[in-house]
Design a protein around this motif. Structure first.
Motif, PDB file in Angstrom:
ATOM      1  N   ILE A 126       0.816  -1.223   0.000  1.00 55.61           N
ATOM      2  CA  ILE A 126       0.000   0.000   0.000  1.00 55.61           C
ATOM      3  C   ILE A 126       0.849   1.272   0.000  1.00 55.61           C
ATOM      4  N   VAL A 127       1.759   1.370   0.967  1.00 59.03           N
ATOM      5  CA  VAL A 127       2.463   2.642   1.189  1.00 59.03           C
ATOM      6  C   VAL A 127       3.570   2.894   0.165  1.00 59.03           C
ATOM      7  N   LEU A 128       4.478   1.934   0.004  1.00 62.72           N
ATOM      8  CA  LEU A 128       5.624   2.163  -0.870  1.00 62.72           C
ATOM      9  C   LEU A 128       5.239   2.414  -2.331  1.00 62.72           C
ATOM     10  N   PRO A 129       4.264   1.686  -2.911  1.00 59.14           N
ATOM     11  CA  PRO A 129       3.876   2.014  -4.288  1.00 59.14           C
ATOM     12  C   PRO A 129       3.380   3.449  -4.440  1.00 59.14           C
ATOM     13  N   GLN A 130       2.661   3.959  -3.436  1.00 55.42           N
ATOM     14  CA  GLN A 130       2.182   5.337  -3.495  1.00 55.42           C
ATOM     15  C   GLN A 130       3.296   6.333  -3.214  1.00 55.42           C
ATOM     16  N   MET A 131       4.268   5.905  -2.413  1.00 55.79           N
ATOM     17  CA  MET A 131       5.374   6.796  -2.069  1.00 55.79           C
ATOM     18  C   MET A 131       6.171   7.185  -3.302  1.00 55.79           C
ATOM     19  N   TRP A 132       6.414   6.222  -4.192  1.00 53.52           N
ATOM     20  CA  TRP A 132       7.299   6.475  -5.326  1.00 53.52           C
ATOM     21  C   TRP A 132       6.816   7.645  -6.169  1.00 53.52           C
ATOM     22  N   LYS A 133       5.529   7.728  -6.434  1.00 56.07           N
ATOM     23  CA  LYS A 133       5.046   8.820  -7.287  1.00 56.07           C
ATOM     24  C   LYS A 133       5.125  10.168  -6.593  1.00 56.07           C
ATOM     25  N   LYS A 134       5.128  10.179  -5.267  1.00 57.36           N
ATOM     26  CA  LYS A 134       5.223  11.428  -4.528  1.00 57.36           C
ATOM     27  C   LYS A 134       6.647  11.957  -4.459  1.00 57.36           C
ATOM     28  N   ILE A 135       7.623  11.063  -4.530  1.00 56.99           N
ATOM     29  CA  ILE A 135       9.010  11.489  -4.356  1.00 56.99           C
ATOM     30  C   ILE A 135       9.747  11.694  -5.680  1.00 56.99           C
TER      31      ILE A 135
END
Length: 208
Positions: A126-135
């Motif tokens: 959940i978290v890491l896949p969404q993190m990538w697009k934010k960073i």
């Protein structure tokens, strides 16, 4: 002029790629340790990041190459550069990753918990896949900076692009190699810029 410059550019690219392959996973591990909720990890990682970001990369490189042999740890020129670059950039990437993880709303964690997911499963699915697009924007900036920072290996007498350029200038008394080297760096940073812009557009499509 071009063959020695291309040989130097290959050394620059080699250092760049290896540094990324080592520092990104290490940075992610550091970020997760700092966010683990374990006080000891938070203090140790925070201290490491403060040390790496608070001292010049060139100083760290010289320390790895000249100071560590005093305690029996020896590295060849290129290996010393890789170690210093990877440890330094891992600290910067760790803060980027930590910011991206913290940007994920608490509702995502609660929803995952409702589905019966453990903390590692929540982070991985959940978290890491969404993190990538934010960073992607800060990751892009740091990656482009890495390309330019590779010129610091000049102090270890490695035949990178900058050193090859200086050797030709001193030999031929011609400043044209400086312009050519600048073109090499600009091309590399342009390719990286296009790659990150492409990834940002892909994620934007998925968000729509």
């Amino acid at each position: 002029m071009l063959p020695p410059l291309w040989e130097g550019a290959q050394m620059t690219l080699k250092l760049f790629v290896i540094t990324l392959l080592l520092s990104i996973p290490l940075g992610l591990i550091l970020a997760l340790l700092r966010l683990s909720g374990i006080k000891a990890f938070d203090v140790l990682v925070n201290g490491y990041i403060w040390l790496m970001r608070g001292t010049p990369l060139m100083l760290q490189m010289l320390f790895v190459y000249f100071a560590l042999p005093a305690v029996g740890i020896y590295f060849e020129d290129f290996t010393a550069a890789v170690v210093a670059f990877a440890l330094n950039y891992a600290a910067y990437f760790a803060e980027i990753f930590r910011g991206g993880i913290l940007a994920i709303g608490r509702g995502q964690y609660e929803a995952a918990k409702t589905l019966g997911m453990s903390y590692p499963q929540t982070m991985r699915r959940i978290v890491l896949p969404q993190m990538w697009k934010k960073i992607l924007p800060p990751l892009s900036n740091e990656t482009i900076t890495l390309v330019k920072d590779t010129s610091l290996v000049y102090v270890l007498a490695l035949n990178d692009l900058l050193r090859a350029t200086r050797n030709i200038v001193q030999r031929d008394f011609n400043v044209t190699p400086f312009i050519t080297a600048a073109a090499f760096y600009l091309i590399m940073t342009l390719i990286l810029t296009w790659m990150f812009q492409y990834m940002e557009k892909r994620y934007a499509v998925y968000e729509d």
